[in-house]
Scaffold this motif. Structure first.
Motif, mmCIF file in Angstrom:
data_model
loop_
_atom_site.group_PDB
_atom_site.id
_atom_site.type_symbol
_atom_site.label_atom_id
_atom_site.label_comp_id
_atom_site.label_asym_id
_atom_site.label_seq_id
_atom_site.Cartn_x
_atom_site.Cartn_y
_atom_site.Cartn_z
ATOM 1 N N TYR A 85 2.575 -4.650 8.734
ATOM 2 C CA TYR A 85 2.100 -4.008 7.509
ATOM 3 C C TYR A 85 0.897 -4.727 6.917
ATOM 4 C CZ TYR A 85 6.206 -1.042 7.736
ATOM 5 O OH TYR A 85 7.141 -0.128 8.145
ATOM 6 N N GLN A 86 0.869 -6.035 6.966
ATOM 7 C CA GLN A 86 -0.289 -6.785 6.469
ATOM 8 C C GLN A 86 -1.533 -6.451 7.286
ATOM 9 O OE1 GLN A 86 1.236 -10.778 6.631
ATOM 10 N NE2 GLN A 86 2.204 -10.627 4.619
ATOM 11 N N ARG A 87 -1.399 -6.331 8.605
ATOM 12 C CA ARG A 87 -2.535 -5.968 9.466
ATOM 13 C C ARG A 87 -3.099 -4.603 9.095
ATOM 14 N NH1 ARG A 87 0.561 -7.450 13.855
ATOM 15 N NH2 ARG A 87 0.763 -5.299 14.509
ATOM 16 N N HIS A 88 -2.250 -3.759 8.535
ATOM 17 C CA HIS A 88 -2.674 -2.401 8.201
ATOM 18 C C HIS A 88 -2.993 -2.222 6.724
ATOM 19 C CE1 HIS A 88 -2.223 -0.803 12.213
ATOM 20 N NE2 HIS A 88 -1.178 -1.587 12.310
ATOM 21 N N GLY A 89 -3.304 -3.332 6.050
ATOM 22 C CA GLY A 89 -3.849 -3.250 4.701
ATOM 23 C C GLY A 89 -2.866 -3.338 3.558
ATOM 24 N N PHE A 90 -1.605 -3.556 3.844
ATOM 25 C CA PHE A 90 -0.638 -3.713 2.763
ATOM 26 C C PHE A 90 -0.740 -5.120 2.195
ATOM 27 C CE2 PHE A 90 1.095 -0.048 4.887
ATOM 28 C CZ PHE A 90 1.664 0.697 3.870
ATOM 29 N N GLN A 91 -0.620 -5.214 0.877
ATOM 30 C CA GLN A 91 -0.669 -6.504 0.192
ATOM 31 C C GLN A 91 0.666 -6.762 -0.480
ATOM 32 O OE1 GLN A 91 -3.989 -5.981 -2.441
ATOM 33 N NE2 GLN A 91 -5.475 -6.127 -0.774
ATOM 34 N N GLN A 92 1.125 -7.998 -0.356
ATOM 35 C CA GLN A 92 2.403 -8.364 -0.942
ATOM 36 C C GLN A 92 2.337 -8.263 -2.454
ATOM 37 O OE1 GLN A 92 4.164 -12.013 0.486
ATOM 38 N NE2 GLN A 92 5.462 -12.192 -1.327
ATOM 39 N N THR A 93 3.374 -7.653 -3.041
ATOM 40 C CA THR A 93 3.443 -7.503 -4.490
ATOM 41 C C THR A 93 4.623 -8.252 -5.090
ATOM 42 O OG1 THR A 93 4.732 -5.470 -4.294
ATOM 43 C CG2 THR A 93 2.320 -5.251 -4.465
ATOM 44 N N ASP A 94 5.661 -8.491 -4.300
ATOM 45 C CA ASP A 94 6.864 -9.124 -4.827
ATOM 46 C C ASP A 94 7.735 -9.552 -3.647
ATOM 47 O OD1 ASP A 94 8.621 -10.057 -6.733
ATOM 48 O OD2 ASP A 94 9.297 -8.076 -7.394
ATOM 49 N N GLU A 95 8.771 -10.300 -3.956
ATOM 50 C CA GLU A 95 9.732 -10.646 -2.931
ATOM 51 C C GLU A 95 11.088 -10.866 -3.566
ATOM 52 O OE1 GLU A 95 9.245 -14.858 -1.280
ATOM 53 O OE2 GLU A 95 7.206 -14.314 -1.887
ATOM 54 N N ALA A 96 12.121 -10.690 -2.755
ATOM 55 C CA ALA A 96 13.494 -10.905 -3.182
ATOM 56 C C ALA A 96 14.169 -11.759 -2.109
ATOM 57 C CB ALA A 96 14.203 -9.562 -3.358
ATOM 58 N N GLU A 97 15.450 -11.943 -2.251
ATOM 59 C CA GLU A 97 16.163 -12.812 -1.315
ATOM 60 C C GLU A 97 15.985 -12.382 0.136
ATOM 61 O OE1 GLU A 97 20.640 -14.609 -0.509
ATOM 62 O OE2 GLU A 97 20.381 -13.046 -2.013
ATOM 63 N N TRP A 98 16.092 -11.086 0.400
ATOM 64 C CA TRP A 98 16.041 -10.612 1.788
ATOM 65 C C TRP A 98 14.802 -9.806 2.123
ATOM 66 C CZ3 TRP A 98 19.221 -13.292 4.473
ATOM 67 C CH2 TRP A 98 20.422 -13.720 3.914
ATOM 68 N N ASP A 99 14.057 -9.352 1.143
ATOM 69 C CA ASP A 99 12.944 -8.447 1.405
ATOM 70 C C ASP A 99 11.647 -8.935 0.772
ATOM 71 O OD1 ASP A 99 14.387 -6.354 2.829
ATOM 72 O OD2 ASP A 99 15.356 -5.950 0.909
ATOM 73 N N ILE A 100 10.549 -8.507 1.385
ATOM 74 C CA ILE A 100 9.209 -8.719 0.842
ATOM 75 C C ILE A 100 8.637 -7.330 0.583
ATOM 76 C CG2 ILE A 100 6.899 -9.650 1.259
ATOM 77 C CD1 ILE A 100 8.220 -11.729 3.097
ATOM 78 N N TYR A 101 8.020 -7.158 -0.584
ATOM 79 C CA TYR A 101 7.528 -5.843 -0.994
ATOM 80 C C TYR A 101 6.007 -5.799 -0.925
ATOM 81 C CZ TYR A 101 12.318 -5.434 -2.417
ATOM 82 O OH TYR A 101 13.686 -5.420 -2.392
ATOM 83 N N TYR A 102 5.510 -4.634 -0.505
ATOM 84 C CA TYR A 102 4.085 -4.448 -0.268
ATOM 85 C C TYR A 102 3.586 -3.163 -0.909
ATOM 86 C CZ TYR A 102 4.754 -7.931 3.396
ATOM 87 O OH TYR A 102 5.060 -9.075 4.084
ATOM 88 N N MET A 103 2.261 -3.121 -1.091
ATOM 89 C CA MET A 103 1.594 -1.939 -1.610
ATOM 90 C C MET A 103 0.249 -1.794 -0.915
ATOM 91 S SD MET A 103 -0.763 -0.482 -3.990
ATOM 92 C CE MET A 103 -1.272 -1.827 -5.009
ATOM 93 N N ARG A 104 -0.119 -0.560 -0.657
ATOM 94 C CA ARG A 104 -1.452 -0.230 -0.151
ATOM 95 C C ARG A 104 -2.045 0.790 -1.105
ATOM 96 N NH1 ARG A 104 -3.967 4.150 2.037
ATOM 97 N NH2 ARG A 104 -5.691 3.733 3.430
ATOM 98 N N PRO A 105 -3.154 0.421 -1.772
ATOM 99 C CA PRO A 105 -3.783 1.388 -2.685
ATOM 100 C C PRO A 105 -4.450 2.502 -1.881
ATOM 101 C CG PRO A 105 -5.123 -0.586 -2.519
ATOM 102 C CD PRO A 105 -3.877 -0.843 -1.720
ATOM 103 N N PRO A 106 -4.697 3.626 -2.516
ATOM 104 C CA PRO A 106 -5.399 4.700 -1.799
ATOM 105 C C PRO A 106 -6.822 4.276 -1.478
ATOM 106 C CG PRO A 106 -5.107 5.282 -4.112
ATOM 107 C CD PRO A 106 -4.373 3.987 -3.883
ATOM 108 N N SER A 107 -7.306 4.763 -0.374
ATOM 109 C CA SER A 107 -8.680 4.516 0.043
ATOM 110 C C SER A 107 -9.422 5.836 -0.088
ATOM 111 C CB SER A 107 -8.701 4.024 1.496
ATOM 112 O OG SER A 107 -10.012 3.820 1.925
ATOM 113 N N PHE A 108 -10.423 5.870 -0.960
ATOM 114 C CA PHE A 108 -11.127 7.107 -1.228
ATOM 115 C C PHE A 108 -12.345 7.242 -0.323
ATOM 116 C CE2 PHE A 108 -9.145 5.802 -5.251
ATOM 117 C CZ PHE A 108 -8.268 6.869 -5.393
#
Length: 155
Positions: free
Chosen positions: A123-146
């Motif tokens: 996901y990082q290779r495809h432009g997602f950026q980490q926004t948060d993390e929890a005990e078992w998961d890391i959360y990502y977001m990809r903004p729209p590309s116009f």
């Protein structure tokens, strides 16, 4: 590669769970969380066949994807490719399609990935950026590309 998407039904739930378990097993074992019954229960608790699609590559069913539209973003809830078809560019091709659809509606995409899973690098290779993390998961977001056609320049 000819990539197509076909609908799922409630009767596909067991097959979808099997695909999910096969795709996640190695990562879950690595972090000591492999439990097929928990994986099944977690999937079935929120399964919506209307939002889920089988992924077919050259006519072969290789995985599934489930995107949940939210008011201000799309949640990529599931993207699983069975192990024997991983590493062939299928997941990247699926993401390109999701990106094109989300971008056309100016929607960001959010997702969570199991800590320690290879999917984090994917996901990082495809432009997602980490926004948060929890005990078992890391959360990502990809903004729209116009695009210029949408009135804005691409990033």
């Amino acid at each position: 590669m000819n990539l197509t998407f076909s609908p799922t039904t409630q009767s596909d739930a067991d097959l979808l769970v099997a695909i999910r378990i096969a795709a996640m097993r190695e990562s879950l074992e690595r972090v000591g969380r492999f439990n097929p019954e928990r994986a099944r229960d977690r999937f079935l608790a929120s399964f919506d066949p209307a939002l889920c699609r089988f992924i077919e590559a050259d006519g072969v069913r290789v995985g599934f994807v489930l995107v949940r539209p939210q008011e201000d973003h799309w949640h990529l809830d599931h993207l699983y490719i069975v192990p024997e078809h991983q590493g062939k560019g299928i997941g990247a091709a699926v993401l390109r399609q999701i990106f094109a659809d989300a971008d056309s509606q100016r929607m960001s995409i959010r997702l969570g990935a199991l800590r320690g899973s290879e999917s984090n690098r994917f996901y990082q290779r495809h432009g997602f950026q980490q926004t948060d993390e929890a005990e078992w998961d890391i959360y990502y977001m990809r903004p729209p590309s116009f695009t210029k056609e949408q009135g804005k320049c691409s990033d």
